[in-house]
Design a protein around this motif. Structure first.
Motif, PDB file in Angstrom:
ATOM      1  N   THR B  96      -4.089  -3.240   1.312  1.00  0.00           N
ATOM      2  CA  THR B  96      -3.958  -3.177  -0.263  1.00  0.00           C
ATOM      3  C   THR B  96      -4.893  -1.922  -0.427  1.00  0.00           C
ATOM      4  N   ILE B  97      -4.927  -1.043  -1.162  1.00  0.00           N
ATOM      5  CA  ILE B  97      -5.725  -0.041  -1.640  1.00  0.00           C
ATOM      6  C   ILE B  97      -6.342  -0.579  -3.093  1.00  0.00           C
ATOM      7  N   SER B  98      -7.801  -0.654  -3.135  1.00  0.00           N
ATOM      8  CA  SER B  98      -8.376  -0.762  -4.320  1.00  0.00           C
ATOM      9  C   SER B  98      -9.027   0.309  -5.022  1.00  0.00           C
ATOM     10  N   MET B  99      -8.702   0.409  -6.194  1.00  0.00           N
ATOM     11  CA  MET B  99      -9.111   1.664  -7.158  1.00  0.00           C
ATOM     12  C   MET B  99      -9.627   1.273  -8.441  1.00  0.00           C
ATOM     13  N   ASP B 100     -10.867   1.433  -8.665  1.00  0.00           N
ATOM     14  CA  ASP B 100     -11.517   1.029  -9.833  1.00  0.00           C
ATOM     15  C   ASP B 100     -11.180  -0.441 -10.609  1.00  0.00           C
ATOM     16  N   ASP B 106      -0.338   1.147  -1.512  1.00  0.00           N
ATOM     17  CA  ASP B 106      -0.659   2.575  -1.251  1.00  0.00           C
ATOM     18  C   ASP B 106       0.526   3.383  -1.411  1.00  0.00           C
ATOM     19  N   PRO B 107       0.677   4.212  -2.427  1.00  0.00           N
ATOM     20  CA  PRO B 107       1.781   5.025  -2.606  1.00  0.00           C
ATOM     21  C   PRO B 107       2.608   5.617  -1.310  1.00  0.00           C
ATOM     22  N   ASN B 108       1.811   5.758  -0.330  1.00  0.00           N
ATOM     23  CA  ASN B 108       2.285   6.484   0.762  1.00  0.00           C
ATOM     24  C   ASN B 108       2.638   5.759   1.971  1.00  0.00           C
ATOM     25  N   SER B 109       2.720   4.287   1.810  1.00  0.00           N
ATOM     26  CA  SER B 109       3.262   3.395   2.611  1.00  0.00           C
ATOM     27  C   SER B 109       4.482   2.966   2.251  1.00  0.00           C
ATOM     28  N   ARG B 110       5.441   2.508   3.213  1.00  0.00           N
ATOM     29  CA  ARG B 110       6.709   1.770   2.629  1.00  0.00           C
ATOM     30  C   ARG B 110       6.208   0.433   2.343  1.00  0.00           C
ATOM     31  N   MET B 111       7.164  -0.385   1.832  1.00  0.00           N
ATOM     32  CA  MET B 111       6.759  -1.532   1.306  1.00  0.00           C
ATOM     33  C   MET B 111       7.351  -2.685   2.284  1.00  0.00           C
ATOM     34  N   PHE B 112       6.482  -3.722   2.429  1.00  0.00           N
ATOM     35  CA  PHE B 112       6.917  -4.934   3.320  1.00  0.00           C
ATOM     36  C   PHE B 112       6.645  -6.065   2.538  1.00  0.00           C
ATOM     37  N   PHE B 113       7.101  -7.507   2.913  1.00  0.00           N
ATOM     38  CA  PHE B 113       6.680  -8.591   1.984  1.00  0.00           C
ATOM     39  C   PHE B 113       5.949  -9.456   3.078  1.00  0.00           C
ATOM     40  N   GLY B 114       4.722  -9.575   2.571  1.00  0.00           N
ATOM     41  CA  GLY B 114       3.728 -10.564   3.247  1.00  0.00           C
ATOM     42  C   GLY B 114       2.520 -10.419   2.416  1.00  0.00           C
ATOM     43  N   ALA B 115       1.835 -11.620   2.723  1.00  0.00           N
ATOM     44  CA  ALA B 115       0.607 -11.941   1.724  1.00  0.00           C
ATOM     45  C   ALA B 115       1.090 -12.094   0.209  1.00  0.00           C
ATOM     46  N   GLN B 116       2.198 -12.644  -0.004  1.00  0.00           N
ATOM     47  CA  GLN B 116       3.052 -12.844  -1.151  1.00  0.00           C
ATOM     48  C   GLN B 116       3.252 -12.127  -1.957  1.00  0.00           C
ATOM     49  N   ARG B 117       3.401 -10.673  -1.497  1.00  0.00           N
ATOM     50  CA  ARG B 117       3.992  -9.547  -2.118  1.00  0.00           C
ATOM     51  C   ARG B 117       4.630  -8.555  -1.446  1.00  0.00           C
ATOM     52  N   TRP B 118       5.464  -7.646  -2.081  1.00  0.00           N
ATOM     53  CA  TRP B 118       6.081  -6.481  -1.495  1.00  0.00           C
ATOM     54  C   TRP B 118       4.703  -5.551  -1.657  1.00  0.00           C
TER      55      TRP B 118
END
Lengths: 374, 374
Positions: B96-100, B106-118
């Protein structure tokens, strides 16, 4: 003209359509959107089609959403940011959250491919949603598979919808529809946000269409970087579709492998591709569907006698809210002229929808019952 | 325990990736990760397994990534934020990316389901990646479909892998493996990041396993909110799997619909589920696979004679980096004791991997060739 048409199509994706008059306070009957991640309360949609967002970004200075005319986002007592949209059209809309200069997916939304990225979208309930939602009716399958493409030297992904009963009737053969997505989208579009499987299963359950196979692939040949439209050349994709995919499908599925039982349709860019490819391959496709992607004028047909002998359907559709923006000619007049020329021409307008998936879901729902009426 | 964990972490840094010990600056041979969105240059991975990120967030004050021991993110001349990880293990990692103060994909990554989220994840190339990447070999299909579950009053999604040749051999029947994901994941896991299809297609192409059908469903019955494990009750899922899914699969696919040709396996929570369900259903499953999810001790088996008569395989696996942390007993000793008791017991350790998908990809690769050796 081709470039201007596509420019209009692309603009309509991002600019959208006239909003409703704003009321003072949004209706307080919000429900979690069906497009949310599991267990996420936000985004919530109210009965006016307004979407309320909650973004947990305690230390952010500015938060917003890409829907135009949205409210300013403000910080709630819980430290999260809240904001809401104007009333949106029924159906499916891509969006992005902005946060201190970054454009990021909403972590609360499931992820969909459109606008050239996997990102967030929200589903607004619609009166006709029973036509495209999952019901306990006989179910088809959506099969993900790969085929080898010599012309591009790649393994290419295809999604193949097989109708209910396909596995139970091993001697039965089916007609095939090749169905294309729009620019900035990919081969997942029709099977995910397009709801092609649900639409077909529901139509078949109501005996409104015959069971058909639907095949969906990526409509360009530039996987690493989605190309622009300016220098778009239909040739490489036409080769993949006509010379590679169709023989693969006919060899691996129980198709009725002849021109009378083969259709092509697409939305937006996919509609443009459909027009270009079907007009050049009259001996391959008999049924044509163009959703929000232009139309076929009588003058586009070089040999009307041949076209009349071989074509069984030309279906053109638009959303009512995008029709006025259409700079590609007058699709209704084109459809009428085709009909007058003796073609089985249909023109459909999706009421109160724009250049978005709700128009295309309805277009498939109207198109499929017209296919393969032999 | 803490000392052992620290030792494991140190080993994972210095032993797993010797390049790190030799130089202060990350190796400058980065390539875009295969898990990126189409056309995205970042995240990039170097030969040490370090990942470098680029986050376009001009006005953000603090940007970071969830991988521990990552560098501080700093702003580049282009206004974007850059940072990199320590050398990561081979294979697939959620992040996960943290931002403020916000946690976003991360908008650059494809999305995968794990850790309870896409959300985002990154793929680190591995020496054995040819075993789980797409190759031009005969291809199976991954079929998405729905079945009705009376006990939960829902339509439930299943993914069914059918091996190469399934459609071409309409009289052939196949054994079936029911394969479960871990906690925080869902039915997409094995077919997407688990690479189950690629692993099986590649094994079959090399004649290392017989063609089998694999069925994957969500391993809980709480779709709207993923439950915790504290009060986990196997009953509702066992009902869905044994009473509803298996009859559905046997009715709709050409299975060898008997106990000798039915296996169950799972990772982590799915391994625990496999152990609980198979021990209670000896007449349903003959082959058992438990990946990073505990083991079967001799004392878990109430009737050893019956177990020996009915069970054909108990396969237990772990990643070498998680073995020291195992609180479930001593899985190697359990496997040895089962073998001494006359069970076909196998124990596999994935070298230099932890409680992650690389361990489970390899586990499936080792498990599948042991299945259904009749």
């Amino acid at each position: 003209m081709k470039v201007r048409l596509l420019l209009a199509l692309l603009l309509s994706v991002f600019v959208g359509h006239p909003g409703f008059a704003q009321t003072n306070a949004p209706a307080d009957d919000r429900k979690p959107a069906s497009s949310n991640q599991p267990g996420k309360e936000y985004p919530k949609v109210n009965s006016e089609g307004r979407v309320k967002f909650r973004i947990a970004a305690t230390n952010a200075r500015v938060v917003g959403v890409s829907f135009r005319d949205s409210s300013a986002f403000t910080k709630g007592e819980d430290g999260a940011w809240y904001g809401h949209t104007r009333p949106l059209d029924d159906g499916f809309h891509y969006y992005t959250i902005s946060m201190d200069g970054a454009e990021v997916p909403d972590p609360n939304s499931r992820m969909f491919f459109g606008a050239q990225r996997w990102g967030s979208a929200v589903e607004i309930p619609a009166k006709d949603e029973a036509t495209y939602t999952l019901r306990n009716v006989p179910q088809g399958q959506l099969r993900e598979l790969y085929f080898h493409s010599p012309s591009t030297a790649t393994m290419r992904r295809a999604f193949v919808y097989t109708p209910p009963g396909y596995d139970q009737n091993p001697d039965k053969r089916y007609p095939v529809l090749y169905l294309q997505h729009g620019w900035g989208e990919n081969e997942y579009g029709w099977g995910v946000q397009g709801r092609a499987r649900e639409i077909m299963d529901n139509l078949i359950a109501e005996n409104k269409t015959r069971p058909i196979i639907i095949v969906m692939i990526y409509g360009m040949t530039n996987e690493t970087r989605m190309g622009g439209m300016r220098n778009f050349d239909i040739g490489p994709f036409e080769t993949v579709l006509v010379k590679e995919l169709i023989p693969f499908v006919d060899a691996n599925f129980r198709t009725l492998a002849d021109q009378p039982h083969r259709a092509m349709a697409g939305l937006s860019m996919g509609g443009m591709e459909t027009r270009m490819i079907t007009l050049r391959n009259l001996d391959t496709f008999s049924h044509i569907g163009i959703f929000s992607g232009g139309s076929i004028a009588v003058t586009n047909i070089t040999d009307m006698a041949a076209f009349k002998a071989k074509n069984k359907l030309v279906f053109v559709s638009y959303g009512s809210k995008e029709l006025g923006n259409n700079r590609g000619g007058n699709p209704k007049a084109d459809a009428d002229a085709l009909k007058a020329a003796g073609i089985n021409s249909h023109f459909y307008v999706s009421q109160d929808t724009a250049h978005e998936w709700q128009t295309w879901r309805r277009s498939l729902r109207e198109f499929a019952p017209l296919l393969f009426k032999d």
